[in-house]
Design a protein around this motif. Structure first.
Motif, PDB file in Angstrom:
ATOM      1  N   UNK A 197       0.845  -1.187   0.000  1.00 22.78           N
ATOM      2  CA  UNK A 197       0.000   0.000   0.000  1.00 22.78           C
ATOM      3  C   UNK A 197       0.879   1.235   0.000  1.00 22.78           C
ATOM      4  N   UNK A 198       0.657   2.107  -0.971  1.00 23.18           N
ATOM      5  CA  UNK A 198       1.383   3.363  -1.106  1.00 23.18           C
ATOM      6  C   UNK A 198       0.448   4.528  -0.800  1.00 23.18           C
ATOM      7  N   UNK A 199       1.034   5.614  -0.350  1.00 22.17           N
ATOM      8  CA  UNK A 199       0.242   6.816  -0.135  1.00 22.17           C
ATOM      9  C   UNK A 199       1.037   7.819   0.669  1.00 22.17           C
ATOM     10  N   UNK A 200       0.668   9.071   0.545  1.00 26.24           N
ATOM     11  CA  UNK A 200       1.318  10.118   1.324  1.00 26.24           C
ATOM     12  C   UNK A 200       0.956   9.975   2.797  1.00 26.24           C
ATOM     13  N   UNK A 201       1.657  10.689   3.648  1.00 28.80           N
ATOM     14  CA  UNK A 201       1.323  10.696   5.064  1.00 28.80           C
ATOM     15  C   UNK A 201      -0.117  11.159   5.246  1.00 28.80           C
ATOM     16  N   UNK A 202      -0.882  10.408   6.039  1.00 33.18           N
ATOM     17  CA  UNK A 202      -2.281  10.746   6.254  1.00 33.18           C
ATOM     18  C   UNK A 202      -3.233  10.171   5.231  1.00 33.18           C
ATOM     19  N   UNK A 203      -2.725   9.325   4.329  1.00 31.95           N
ATOM     20  CA  UNK A 203      -3.587   8.754   3.286  1.00 31.95           C
ATOM     21  C   UNK A 203      -4.483   7.637   3.806  1.00 31.95           C
ATOM     22  N   UNK A 204      -4.162   7.094   4.971  1.00 26.11           N
ATOM     23  CA  UNK A 204      -4.983   6.035   5.556  1.00 26.11           C
ATOM     24  C   UNK A 204      -4.389   4.648   5.464  1.00 26.11           C
ATOM     25  N   UNK A 205      -3.218   4.522   4.874  1.00 22.28           N
ATOM     26  CA  UNK A 205      -2.658   3.178   4.652  1.00 22.28           C
ATOM     27  C   UNK A 205      -2.309   2.474   5.971  1.00 22.28           C
ATOM     28  N   UNK A 206      -1.687   3.186   6.908  1.00 28.89           N
ATOM     29  CA  UNK A 206      -1.362   2.566   8.189  1.00 28.89           C
ATOM     30  C   UNK A 206      -2.611   2.328   9.032  1.00 28.89           C
ATOM     31  N   UNK A 207      -3.578   3.217   8.937  1.00 28.98           N
ATOM     32  CA  UNK A 207      -4.836   3.022   9.669  1.00 28.98           C
ATOM     33  C   UNK A 207      -5.576   1.802   9.150  1.00 28.98           C
ATOM     34  N   UNK A 208      -5.520   1.572   7.835  1.00 27.37           N
ATOM     35  CA  UNK A 208      -6.147   0.379   7.274  1.00 27.37           C
ATOM     36  C   UNK A 208      -5.452  -0.869   7.806  1.00 27.37           C
ATOM     37  N   UNK A 209      -4.118  -0.859   7.827  1.00 28.05           N
ATOM     38  CA  UNK A 209      -3.383  -2.005   8.354  1.00 28.05           C
ATOM     39  C   UNK A 209      -3.754  -2.262   9.813  1.00 28.05           C
ATOM     40  N   UNK A 210      -3.842  -1.204  10.610  1.00 32.62           N
ATOM     41  CA  UNK A 210      -4.187  -1.369  12.020  1.00 32.62           C
ATOM     42  C   UNK A 210      -5.623  -1.866  12.199  1.00 32.62           C
ATOM     43  N   UNK A 211      -6.509  -1.455  11.294  1.00 29.11           N
ATOM     44  CA  UNK A 211      -7.873  -1.956  11.338  1.00 29.11           C
ATOM     45  C   UNK A 211      -7.936  -3.440  11.012  1.00 29.11           C
ATOM     46  N   UNK A 212      -7.123  -3.874  10.061  1.00 29.47           N
ATOM     47  CA  UNK A 212      -7.071  -5.295   9.701  1.00 29.47           C
ATOM     48  C   UNK A 212      -6.502  -6.105  10.861  1.00 29.47           C
ATOM     49  N   UNK A 213      -5.475  -5.557  11.511  1.00 28.96           N
ATOM     50  CA  UNK A 213      -4.848  -6.259  12.629  1.00 28.96           C
ATOM     51  C   UNK A 213      -5.764  -6.346  13.849  1.00 28.96           C
ATOM     52  N   UNK A 214      -6.725  -5.427  13.931  1.00 31.97           N
ATOM     53  CA  UNK A 214      -7.572  -5.357  15.113  1.00 31.97           C
ATOM     54  C   UNK A 214      -7.076  -4.359  16.136  1.00 31.97           C
ATOM     55  N   UNK A 215      -6.008  -3.615  15.805  1.00 39.10           N
ATOM     56  CA  UNK A 215      -5.482  -2.599  16.709  1.00 39.10           C
ATOM     57  C   UNK A 215      -6.372  -1.360  16.744  1.00 39.10           C
ATOM     58  N   UNK A 216      -7.153  -1.166  15.700  1.00 35.54           N
ATOM     59  CA  UNK A 216      -8.156  -0.106  15.647  1.00 35.54           C
ATOM     60  C   UNK A 216      -9.499  -0.732  15.306  1.00 35.54           C
ATOM     61  N   UNK A 217     -10.571  -0.352  15.998  1.00 37.63           N
ATOM     62  CA  UNK A 217     -11.886  -0.916  15.671  1.00 37.63           C
ATOM     63  C   UNK A 217     -12.411  -0.351  14.356  1.00 37.63           C
ATOM     64  N   UNK A 218     -13.118  -1.172  13.606  1.00 37.42           N
ATOM     65  CA  UNK A 218     -13.773  -0.704  12.387  1.00 37.42           C
ATOM     66  C   UNK A 218     -15.084  -0.027  12.757  1.00 37.42           C
ATOM     67  N   UNK A 219     -15.264   1.196  12.253  1.00 38.54           N
ATOM     68  CA  UNK A 219     -16.543   1.881  12.449  1.00 38.54           C
ATOM     69  C   UNK A 219     -17.607   1.301  11.542  1.00 38.54           C
ATOM     70  N   UNK A 220     -17.183   0.691  10.449  1.00 39.51           N
ATOM     71  CA  UNK A 220     -18.090   0.022   9.513  1.00 39.51           C
ATOM     72  C   UNK A 220     -17.250  -0.928   8.677  1.00 39.51           C
ATOM     73  N   UNK A 221     -17.927  -1.867   8.012  1.00 38.54           N
ATOM     74  CA  UNK A 221     -17.235  -2.796   7.148  1.00 38.54           C
ATOM     75  C   UNK A 221     -16.870  -4.099   7.851  1.00 38.54           C
TER      76      UNK A 221
END
Length: 351
Positions: A34-58
């Motif tokens: 996953x590529x993207x500038x800082x703040x693009x959401x790529x690390x947040x997506x990874x953390x959501x997949x890992x379960x480190x961040x809860x999914x608000x939807x999906x």
């Protein structure tokens, strides 16, 4: 499907939507970057997949099993971060064996030795973590992440703290190790060369959304929009008439032509344009010129240019045509009098 399936993932931090309805699927054994500038959401997506961040939807699922209620430590996923997060009070072997607590003790040492050999550090089992270089520490972190045989390895900027030469070396090591072990991996990075060299598919994210996910060559040659093309390094963008004036045939009115890093070339029979500056960069000379429409562009050459002007033309193999609806074509339907049907490799390193 067999593997990871992410559908409509949303991650929020208060009122901030960090991941906005992302769909993503990884097949078993596949490496996706996953590529993207800082703040693009790529690390947040990874953390959501890992379960480190809860999914608000999906939904996040593995082999069609919904993981929403499954805690991080029970998902069977491995994690590797930028700093490695090694335990300073443990030896190299102790760090790698940390995740092997479910294995019988007699099986742990052979597994540690196997992984040390795999990451190119045989004989390092008894070393202290404080004795390791940055590159060695990241190899140990990789070995530790792989030790329990995770069904998915999530890597968040694992090489970003290292110098360029070491990163370029270790990305090759990392790719070889992941493929040798058949590990399914999601790799987050801001470095395009890392992503293109390592991954089977590369995704570009911006503002929490997945703009395009494709094989590296397809992504480079056929960026889906101006936003993707611009992120990959296509610039400037010319109107069709301006591109035609620089020897490119095939772009229609209303379309834009993005110039890639190798899209503008020196040609004695081309159009003379003013030179506004030049600089050296890793064995190349980058000459900045002003195009007839007033925009600045860069020509890559092997040697310095002494004149006030330089004759250039557009190479269709290095340009992307962005249609009015946002879709794009690269080298398709484009030609120049000097080069018809000839195609260059993209200026990226692919595996």
């Amino acid at each position: 499907m067999s593997g990871l399936d992410v559908a409509g993932a949303v991650v929020r931090y208060g009122d901030l939507v960090a991941v906005d309805g992302v769909d993503l699927a990884l097949h078993s054994g596949e490496i996706v970057a996953l590529l993207g500038a800082s703040g693009s959401g790529k690390s947040s997506l990874l953390r959501g997949i890992a379960g480190l961040e809860p999914l608000a939807a999906g939904r996040v699922a593995w082999d069609d099993r919904d993981l929403s209620a499954v805690p991080v430590h029970q998902r069977g996923f491995g994690l590797m971060f930028q700093d490695g997060q090694l335990f300073s009070h443990l030896s190299v072997a102790g760090n790698i064996a940390y995740g092997l607590y479910r294995e019988p003790k007699p099986a742990r040492r052979p597994r540690v030795e196997e992984l040390l050999s795999l990451v190119g550090l045989p004989g390092y089992a008894n070393r202290k973590v404080s004795e390791l270089s940055g590159g060695q520490a990241q190899r140990v972190a990789l070995a530790r992440s792989l030790a329990p045989r995770p069904r998915l390895l999530l890597l968040d900027e694992p090489l970003s703290a290292l110098d360029r030469n070491l990163r370029e070396h270790l990305v090759g090591v990392l790719g070889e190790v992941l493929r040798t072990t058949g590990t399914t991996a999601l790799y987050v990075t801001h470095d395009q060369d890392e992503a293109f060299a390592l991954a089977d598919r590369v995704g570009v994210m911006a503002e929490g959304r997945m703009l395009q996910l494709d094989a590296p060559d397809t992504l480079w040659r056929r960026p889906a929009s101006r936003a993707v093309a611009g992120f990959l390094g296509y610039e400037p963008f010319l109107e069709a008439a301006a591109a035609t004036g620089l020897g490119l045939v095939g772009a229609d009115a209303g379309e834009l032509v993005g110039i890639g890093p190798a899209g503008l070339v020196v040609d004695a029979a081309g159009v003379a344009v003013p030179v506004v500056g030049q600089r050296y960069q890793r064995g190349e000379v980058l000459i900045d010129v002003r195009l007839p429409d007033g925009q600045l562009a860069t020509v890559r050459t092997a040697q310095k240019h002494d004149g006030a002007e330089l004759a250039v033309r557009l190479d269709p193999a290095g340009c992307a045509v962005i249609a009015a609806d946002g879709s794009a074509q690269v080298g398709v339907g484009l030609s120049s009098p000097q080069q018809v049907g000839r195609r260059q490799q993209p200026d990226r390193v692919h595996h």
